[in-house]
Design a protein around this motif. Structure first.
Motif, short mmCIF file in Angstrom:
data_model
loop_
_atom_site.label_atom_id
_atom_site.label_comp_id
_atom_site.label_asym_id
_atom_site.label_seq_id
_atom_site.Cartn_x
_atom_site.Cartn_y
_atom_site.Cartn_z
N UNK A 126 3.93 5.58 -5.63
CA UNK A 126 4.04 5.09 -7.26
C UNK A 126 3.18 5.91 -8.03
N UNK A 127 1.73 6.33 -7.45
CA UNK A 127 0.71 6.81 -8.35
C UNK A 127 0.69 8.34 -7.86
N UNK A 128 1.43 8.66 -6.74
CA UNK A 128 1.81 10.30 -6.85
C UNK A 128 0.83 10.53 -5.63
N UNK A 129 0.07 9.84 -4.87
CA UNK A 129 -0.88 10.12 -3.70
C UNK A 129 -0.05 10.67 -2.61
N UNK A 130 0.81 9.91 -2.33
CA UNK A 130 1.75 10.04 -1.02
C UNK A 130 3.25 10.05 -1.39
N UNK A 131 4.17 11.04 -0.89
CA UNK A 131 5.49 10.97 -1.02
C UNK A 131 6.03 10.05 -0.03
N UNK B 224 0.89 -1.21 -0.13
CA UNK B 224 0.01 0.27 0.06
C UNK B 224 0.91 1.39 -0.13
N UNK B 225 1.82 1.42 1.02
CA UNK B 225 2.67 2.60 1.09
C UNK B 225 3.43 2.81 -0.26
N UNK B 226 3.88 1.68 -1.00
CA UNK B 226 4.68 1.78 -2.03
C UNK B 226 3.62 2.13 -3.15
N UNK B 227 2.43 1.56 -3.45
CA UNK B 227 1.57 1.90 -4.24
C UNK B 227 1.27 3.34 -4.17
N UNK B 228 0.97 3.94 -3.04
CA UNK B 228 0.45 5.24 -2.79
C UNK B 228 1.56 6.31 -3.30
N UNK C 274 -4.18 -0.36 -9.47
CA UNK C 274 -3.70 -1.13 -10.32
C UNK C 274 -2.00 -1.12 -9.89
N UNK C 275 -1.91 -0.26 -9.17
CA UNK C 275 -0.36 -0.17 -8.70
C UNK C 275 -0.42 -1.10 -7.34
N UNK C 276 -1.70 -1.37 -6.50
CA UNK C 276 -1.50 -2.32 -5.55
C UNK C 276 -1.45 -3.67 -6.08
N UNK C 277 -2.28 -3.92 -7.25
CA UNK C 277 -2.29 -5.14 -7.74
C UNK C 277 -0.83 -5.62 -8.26
N UNK C 278 0.03 -4.60 -8.33
CA UNK C 278 1.46 -5.11 -8.97
C UNK C 278 2.18 -5.87 -7.84
#
Length: 293
Positions: free
Chosen positions: A90-95, A84-88, A148-152
């Motif tokens: 990846x998509x630019x929601x959180x740094x 989750x933290x990596x996906x956040x 999509x990012x989480x599913x990776x």
């Protein structure tokens, strides 16, 4: 940064160089950390820095306490939290540094439950999907990318329908309260408001209209002000009175909308808030999407 408390192998409560409480995550970070000793920076993958020592989206209750937040984060499995933290990021929601640990916790908790359901073949249909897509188009688009990012990073892959609750968590992150039920209530209230306007004026209230989109955005910020107890007031002698005098019909409708808010939330709107609701109603009823209206 110095360790204050090791929660597990992957979560450490620490203090940074400004003596602010921070939550650090990273694989094995807790294994090599000791209370009162510096944390190895090479092991830090994510830094959560609650504003003023608290998470602004968690309100003033115990859930805003960094120690409680760190404990909640430590209860989530390493694999899910990292996904989750990596996906956040990846998509630019959180740094890499975030002031919203409750967002990561809430999303990770939801993803953990969704993965469990997926493994057992349980499919959930979310009844608010249409409303979320309409009222929170930006967050829904972000949620689709986040999914999509989480599913990776997870197995099994989550269904596309999970974008709906993820979008609601993104919307909820903007409020003082960390309680997702408030976002559900807000969604219902906005739908009621639009239904009143549609019935009263026979208008198309689809979100493609710029003035409808402006109205929805205004109401969302109104809910933020209600939560923060910062309703607009104090300008009655000028702007508010002028709006009500110039748009009497829209003001009557706005008063009806204010009644809906009071019945659903138990909060009475200030005269200025009613006036600005009236202005947005007037914009919708005058036709066109001229920004100068």
């Amino acid at each position: 940064m110095k360790a204050v408390r090791v929660l597990n192998n992957n979560v450490v409560l620490a203090c940074d160089e400004k003596d602010r409480p921070v939550i650090l995550t990273g694989r094995g970070i807790g294994f090599s950390s000791r209370q009162g000793k510096p944390v190895d920076p090479s092991l830090v993958e994510r830094v959560f820095v609650p504003a003023d020592g608290r998470d602004p989206s968690a309100g003033s209750g115990p859930d805003g306490d960094p120690a409680r937040l760190a404990e909640a984060m430590a209860l989530i499995s390493e694999e899910v939290l990292q996904a989750v933290v990596t996906a956040l990021e990846d998509v630019g929601i959180e740094g890499r540094e975030s002031t919203r640990p409750t967002l990561a916790i809430a999303v990770a908790d939801h993803v953990a439950g969704a993965l469990d359901r997926a493994a057992r073949g349980i499919v959930i249909e979310y009844p608010l999907r249409a409303e979320v897509q309409t009222l929170y188009a930006t967050e829904y688009a972000q949620a689709q990318l986040l999914l999509q990012a989480i599913n990776e990073y997870v197995t099994p892959r989550l269904e596309a329908s999970e974008a709906t609750p993820l979008a609601l968590h993104l919307v909820n992150a903007g409020f003082v309260s960390g309680d997702l039920s408030f976002t559900y209530t807000m969604t219902g209230v906005i739908q009621q408001m639009l239904a009143v306007i549609k019935e009263r004026y026979g208008l198309d209230v689809s979100h493609e209209s710029m003035n409808v989109a402006r109205f929805i955005t205004h109401v969302r910020y109104l809910f933020v002000r209600i939560q923060q107890r910062r309703q607009l007031k104090g300008h009655e002698s000028t702007i508010g009175k002028g709006i009500r005098q110039y748009y009497p019909e829209a003001t009557h409708t706005a008063q009806q909308l204010a009644t809906i808010v009071e019945l659903r939330l138990g909060k009475q709107l200030s005269e200025d808030e009613v006036s600005y609701l009236a202005l947005h109603v007037a914009r919708m009823t005058m036709g066109g999407d001229d920004p100068a209206v």
